[in-house]
Structure formats: structure tokens, C-alpha cells
Design a protein around this motif. Structure first.
Motif, short mmCIF file in Angstrom:
data_model
loop_
_atom_site.label_atom_id
_atom_site.label_comp_id
_atom_site.label_asym_id
_atom_site.label_seq_id
_atom_site.Cartn_x
_atom_site.Cartn_y
_atom_site.Cartn_z
N UNK A 1 -47.21 -17.21 39.62
CA UNK A 1 -46.64 -15.92 39.18
C UNK A 1 -45.95 -15.20 40.34
N UNK A 2 -46.61 -15.20 41.51
CA UNK A 2 -46.02 -14.54 42.69
C UNK A 2 -44.70 -15.20 43.06
N UNK A 3 -44.65 -16.52 42.95
CA UNK A 3 -43.42 -17.27 43.25
C UNK A 3 -42.32 -16.89 42.26
N UNK A 4 -42.67 -16.84 40.96
CA UNK A 4 -41.70 -16.51 39.91
C UNK A 4 -41.13 -15.10 40.14
N UNK A 5 -42.01 -14.15 40.44
CA UNK A 5 -41.58 -12.76 40.68
C UNK A 5 -40.64 -12.71 41.89
N UNK A 6 -41.01 -13.44 42.95
CA UNK A 6 -40.18 -13.44 44.17
C UNK A 6 -38.80 -14.03 43.89
N UNK A 7 -38.76 -15.09 43.07
CA UNK A 7 -37.47 -15.72 42.75
C UNK A 7 -36.60 -14.81 41.86
N UNK B 1 -39.62 -16.91 52.13
CA UNK B 1 -40.86 -17.48 52.68
C UNK B 1 -41.74 -18.06 51.57
N UNK B 2 -41.39 -17.81 50.30
CA UNK B 2 -42.18 -18.31 49.19
C UNK B 2 -41.81 -19.75 48.88
N UNK B 3 -42.81 -20.62 48.88
CA UNK B 3 -42.58 -22.00 48.43
C UNK B 3 -43.24 -22.14 47.07
N UNK B 4 -42.62 -22.93 46.23
CA UNK B 4 -43.23 -23.14 44.90
C UNK B 4 -44.60 -23.76 45.10
N UNK B 5 -45.66 -23.16 44.50
CA UNK B 5 -47.00 -23.71 44.72
C UNK B 5 -47.12 -25.13 44.17
N UNK B 6 -47.78 -25.97 44.94
CA UNK B 6 -47.98 -27.36 44.51
C UNK B 6 -49.19 -27.41 43.59
N UNK B 7 -48.99 -28.01 42.43
CA UNK B 7 -50.11 -28.14 41.49
C UNK B 7 -50.92 -29.38 41.87
#
Length: 605
Positions: free
Chosen positions: A379-385, A395-401
Motif C-alpha cells: 500500500x505504501x508503495x502504491x501511494x508513493x507511486x 527510494x520506494x522499491x516494490x515490495x517482494x512477495x
């Protein structure tokens, strides 16, 4: 032969094999390819290193380079990049860039320091030097493209000899691992491995102690973030996880996670002229004195000519670690853990822990904590994008599942829907425990979990419990859930009203609720609902008549048709349908089935 040697370079698979001839110019002390097998470096003397290009389209010629420090002896060298190398001498280190086209080396940086021995960690490009007369002061250096930085030096306990130390990564952190043998002067029951954490910046500290509880010859590997200590005399290996901690003051003291295990036996198929076609494979000698162990996870058997990668098999841990909470902590940190975790859950629900809901709750909470952390990061990644390019969003990298993320569909598919326990109370208790855990971590519960609860309750005629769950909002409102309740009306009549109440609470548009009901062929239910909200004068007659026709229930069609005739009579004084309502085919069908006389007649004034 003919004044040269044939050199064969073998990797873990045949693709990386290289073979070449090399002139015989004396004993080879050290031979290493740079990354990608681009440049070969060979040390034959203590004064110089020879280089050969293996880059396509470059001349395959040898060139040599002497160390710059006078009277220094080269102890060895390490490639830090495909074209960068560091010479380690007894008087310091020299960091060079190799220029293959010019067949020369360019000095980037050097450092004078007394060196007894060295070790290098390719994963982190960190070089560790033993300095001072006693050899217990260690000086690390970090390398990055064309740069060399000095890290903080630190002291370790005596005797500090190279074969008692290794440089390894665990959980993305670099450690110096020091094998401290049993001392007669202390009351220690056995040897131990002391871990010194080596950060890029800041001081190195002793952070972990692994208790081996025995003495003898040991060797270390690191596999999947686990420290594996091989013990030669008992032919067994001890496994440690430094994230599973038992605090002892400032130090983390660790016992083995599992009972000592032996490496899985391996059989070698004999080849060559001496091997008979029918000859059976020969067992490999495990924990042999001819074994050489390399970091992080390589074992080479010199006598048998084999190179192995060490791997950890997770499935057997199910029976080796009885504490399910601890087992889950262990598995969640492993690379290929998903199916093993799901099998632990299945085993836990179908076997011994049926009566212990607190164990089930603990396991669910551990799984959902990891699940929630992943959802938050996503969610944090989506908001940042979505907020557009900014300094923070870069600085946000897409979280690795990772495989440790066990979501609701995994749990539903592999565990809960297969959970065929005879005692329905246990099924419901486990389902509600999983839903409680999801709610605790504020994870929206998927409707199919609620559906599983409802179907189980209905299957065992536990309607009072279903009513309570809905009344007290234990089962959260959703459109799919309301539809399921509607379909239960014939089994449990109050379900209809419970469903409508839920749809109203969802503030769903009335026509959408009607669509839902009609799609489930709940035509009378849809009509009742539309009357309950006072919208029956405005709905499309054709929509209801279409739905009634599709049920193939003629009496239902008759009821619906008669309702709209009565509505027409009330609103317009005429039971017939207006042309704009497009109900001609339904009028024709009504006449065909029930006869023209069945149509309502217009009231006489």
C-alpha cells in the motif's frame, strides 16, 4: 605435456565450464578468474601476478604486474569486480584496476599495514586482514566500483588463526564467525561459535554465541540464513537461526534449533574404464577429512572430486520441532517455506492440536503478522507511486512477495476448505479463530471465508448460531454474503430478512439489490424487497417478467404477471401494459399458458 598444462574450470553446471592450456612457468600458488570469467589471474611468485585476457575479440596474451611495495611478499589476491583486483601482501594491500586493452594495471589506492593472513567475502566485497604480532586485531576494508574504504578495526579473543574464522552473511548482515574451542580453564561444556557483527559504518560488536555443547573438529556453512556447524567425529550437523534468540544480557546465546542431523546420504555413480556397467552406485563418505568447506554453502570432496551445494530440507522439521510457534518462526524465515507452512497448518488442524485452540491462534497470528506487513508495504508503495515522482518515492522499491506471505486464498485453498473434521464445533472454532486473527491485524476478511462459516453452520443446522453471528456482526456485511443468505431462504426462512437487512446496511442502491436478487432467481424476494422500500410503482415490469420466465415456474410467472396487472390497474385504471414497457411477448405467453380469459378485465365505471 609439451611444456604446458591443461586447465579445466568447472562450475556447478556444465554451462560455466572453461578449458584452456597454460604455459608451465613454475608452481601455481593461486589461480582465479575475475567475475564472468573475463580475466585470469595466476600467482606463481611472491612478487608478481600474471594476467590473461579471456574477453572475446581481445588478444589472448599474458601480461604481468609486480607489487609496488619493496621487499613485500604477496600473500594472495582477490577480484572485487570483473576488472578490479586487490593484492594482499605482508605489508599492506594494493587496489588496482586492470586495463585489458592496454595489458596493464592502474593503482587506485593502497594501504600500508602489517598482515598475517586475510579472508574475503565476495557477497559483500569485504576483505578482512589479521594484523599485529598476536594477530587478534582484525582490520576490514570494503570495496565498491573503483573505491576502497577502511572500516572500523576490532579485537577478537586469542588464539586468532585463520582456520578458526569465517566471514559470512546471515539476514543481509555481515558477521565474522569465530570458532572458539573448549578451554580447560573454563567450565564451558564445549566449543562455541562467536559472531561479531561487522556493519559498514560504526564499530564491530560481539552479538551472538552459538553453543555447540561438544568438542572436536568443526566446519561452518551458511544456508538460507541458517548457520550450519558440521561436527566431524559425530558425523552430524547443528543448525542455528540467529533470529530465534534467547537473551543472556547484551549477548544472544543460541542452542541448536533442531536436534543434530546428519547430511542426507549421497551415492556416486562410478564412471570411466574401471567401472562395470552393472556396478551399483557407491555411497559418498560423509564428513570426510578430505572435505574442504567454502562460504557460504559449498563443500568440496578433494578425494572424490565432487563439489556440492548444501541445502536445507524443510519438510522433516515438522516432526523435529514440536513447539508449533517456534516452528512457525523458523519456517517463516526460510526461502521455500509456503507449502511446508501450509502442511503444518493442515497437520495441526487434523491431528494432535485439535483441542488446543491457543496453539492454532498463535500460528494464525504469526502468519497474519507477516501478511499484514506485506500488505502495508504494498500500500505504501502504491501511494508513493500515485503521488508522482518525488525524492521520497524514488527510494520506494516494490515490495517482494516472499513465500512467507500466506494470504487468505492460500489458507482457504490448502487448509480450511480441505479441513474435513467430523466435529463441526472444531471447524467453526478454527474458522472464527482465523477471522479473529485477520481482524486483529486489520486485514479485510474475504467473503469466501464467511461463506465457509455459513455453509458449515447450515450443514449442521446451527441456525441459532448463524443468527447470532449475523446479529452481532461477527460476520461482516458484504454483497456476496447477502446473496448467499438469500439462497438459504428455503432452508432457513429468516435468512431472507437477514439478507435484506444486510443489503440495506451496505447502503447499496435499491436497483442493484434487485439485480442481485433476480440474478439468484429470487424473483418473489426481489418483489418483496422493492415493496418494502416503497419503490414498486416505478420498477420495470419487463425485468421481473423476464426473470420469472427464466425460472420455468409457471405459477411464479402467473403471480408476478398478476402483481403488475394490479399495479397497472391501481395507477392507470387499466390492467394492460403500455407499449413502452415492451411486455408484448409476456402477455402472449400468459395467454398461451393460462388462456385469454385469465387476463384481468378493466373495471367498469
Amino acid at each position: 605435456s609439451s611444456g604446458g598444462s591443461r586447465v579445466v574450470v568447472k562450475g556447478p553446471d556444465d554451462k560455466s565450464s572453461v578449458a584452456f592450456r597454460m604455459d608451465d612457468k613454475g608452481e601455481v600458488k593461486c589461480i582465479k578468474f575475475s567475475l564472468g570469467n573475463k580475466i585470469l589471474a595466476v600467482q606463481r611468485t611472491t612478487k608478481s601476478v600474471d594476467f590473461t585476457n579471456f574477453i572475446p575479440d581481445y588478444p589472448h596474451l599474458e601480461f604481468s604486474h609486480e607489487c609496488k611495495t619493496k621487499n613485500a611478499s604477496i600473500l594472495g589476491f582477490c577480484w572485487t569486480n570483473w576488472n578490479e583486483i586487490v593484492f594482499v601482501t605482508d605489508q599492506g594491500i594494493e587496489f588496482y584496476q586492470v586495463l585489458p586493452d592496454k595489458r596493464t594495471l592502474k593503482l587506485l589506492k593502497s594501504q600500508s599495514i602489517n598482515v598475517n593472513w586475510y579472508m574475503y567475502c565476495p557477497e559483500t566485497a569485504v576483505l578482512l586482514l589479521s594484523t599485529t604480532v598476536q594477530g587478534n586485531v582484525l582490520q576490514p576494508f570494503a570495496f565498491k566500483t573503483a573505491t576502497m574504504s577502511k572500516m572500523s578495526k576490532f579485537e577478537i579473543e586469542l588464539p586468532a588463526v585463520s582456520h578458526t574464522l569465517s566471514l559470512d552473511c546471515s539476514y543481509d548482515q555481515l558477521y565474522v564467525m569465530y570458532l572458539k574451542h573448549h578451554s580447560r580453564t573454563t567450565n564451558s561444556p564445549g566449543a562455541e561459535v562467536v559472531l561479531y557483527h561487522l556493519p559498514r559504518e560504526g564499530t564491530c560488536r560481539k552479538t551472538h554465541v552459538l553453543k555447540l555443547n561438544t568438542t572436536g573438529k568443526f566446519a561452518l556453512n551458511v544456508v538460507d540464513n541458517l548457520v550450519v556447524v558440521h561436527h566431524q567425529s559425530s558425523q552430524s550437523s547443528l543448525i542455528y537461526d540467529i533470529k530465534l534468540r534467547e537473551l543472556d544480557g547484551a549477548l544472544n546465546v543460541h542452542q541448536p534449533v533442531l536436534p543434530a542431523q546428519s547430511i542426507n546420504p549421497y551415492k556416486i555413480h562410478l564412471t570411466g574404464p574401471a567401472a562395470a556397467p552393472s556396478q551399483a552406485p557407491v555411497p559418498c563418505e560423509l564428513y570426510s577429512s578430505s572435505w574442504s568447506v567454502f562460504q557460504p554453502d559449498i563443500i568440496i570432496s578433494a578425494s572424490e572430486g565432487y563439489l556440492w551445494y548444501l541445502q536445507v530440507k524443510l519438510q522433516p522439521t515438522l516432526n523435529l520441532l514440536q513447539d508449533k510457534g517456534k516452528l512457525m518462526d523458523f519456517l517463516l524465515r526460510r526461502r521455500d517455506c509456503k507449502m511446508v507452512i501450509l502442511s503444518v497448518c493442515s497437520q495441526m488442524l487434523t491431528e494432535g492440536d485439535k483441542g488446543n485452540l491457543s496453539v492454532v491462534a498463535t500460528v494464525f497470528d504469526k502468519l497474519n503478522q507477516v501478511y499484514k506487513e506485506y500488505l502495508d508495504a504494498e500500500q505504501a508503495y502504491t501511494v508513493a507511486m500515485e503521488s508522482g515522482p518525488s525524492r521520497s518515492s524514488t527510494s520506494y522499491k516494490r515490495p517482494v512477495r516472499t513465500q512467507a506471505v500466506i494470504d487468505q486464498s492460500d489458507m482457504y485453498t490448502h487448509v480450511l476448505s480441505d479441513f474435513t473434521e467430523k466435529k463441526h464445533k472444531v471447524i467453526i472454532a478454527v474458522l472464527m479463530e482465523y477471522i479473529r486473527s485477520l481482524n486483529q491485524f486489520q486485514i479485510p476478511v474475504q467473503h469466501y471465508l464467511y461463506e465457509l462459516v455459513i455453509k458449515t453452520l447450515v450443514q449442521h443446522n446451527l441456525f441459532y448460531m448463524l443468527h447470532q453471528f449475523l446479529q452481532y456482526h461477527v460476520l461482516s456485511d458484504s454483497k456476496p454474503l447477502a446473496c448467499l443468505l438469500l439462497s438459504l431462504e428455503s432452508t432457513y426462512p429468516p435468512a431472507h430478512q437477514l439478507s435484506l437487512d444486510m443489503l440495506k446496511r451496505l447502503s447499496t442502491a435499491n436497483d442493484e439489490i434487485v439485480e442481485v436478487l433476480l440474478s439468484k432467481q429470487q424473483v418473489l424476494g426481489a418483489l418483496r424487497f422493492i415493496r418494502s422500500v416503497g419503490a414498486h410503482d416505478n420498477v420495470s415490469a419487463r425485468k421481473f417478467l423476464d426473470a420469472a420466465r427464466q425460472t420455468d415456474d409457471t405459477m411464479l410467472f402467473y403471480t408476478i404477471f398478476r402483481f403488475f396487472e394490479q399495479r397497472n390497474m391501481r395507477l392507470r385504471g387499466n390492467p394492460g401494459f403500455n407499449q413502452g414497457e415492451h411486455c408484448e411477448e409476456h402477455v402472449a405467453y400468459f395467454k398461451q399458458v393460462f388462456g385469454e380469459n385469465a387476463l384481468m378485465k378493466q373495471a367498469m365505471a
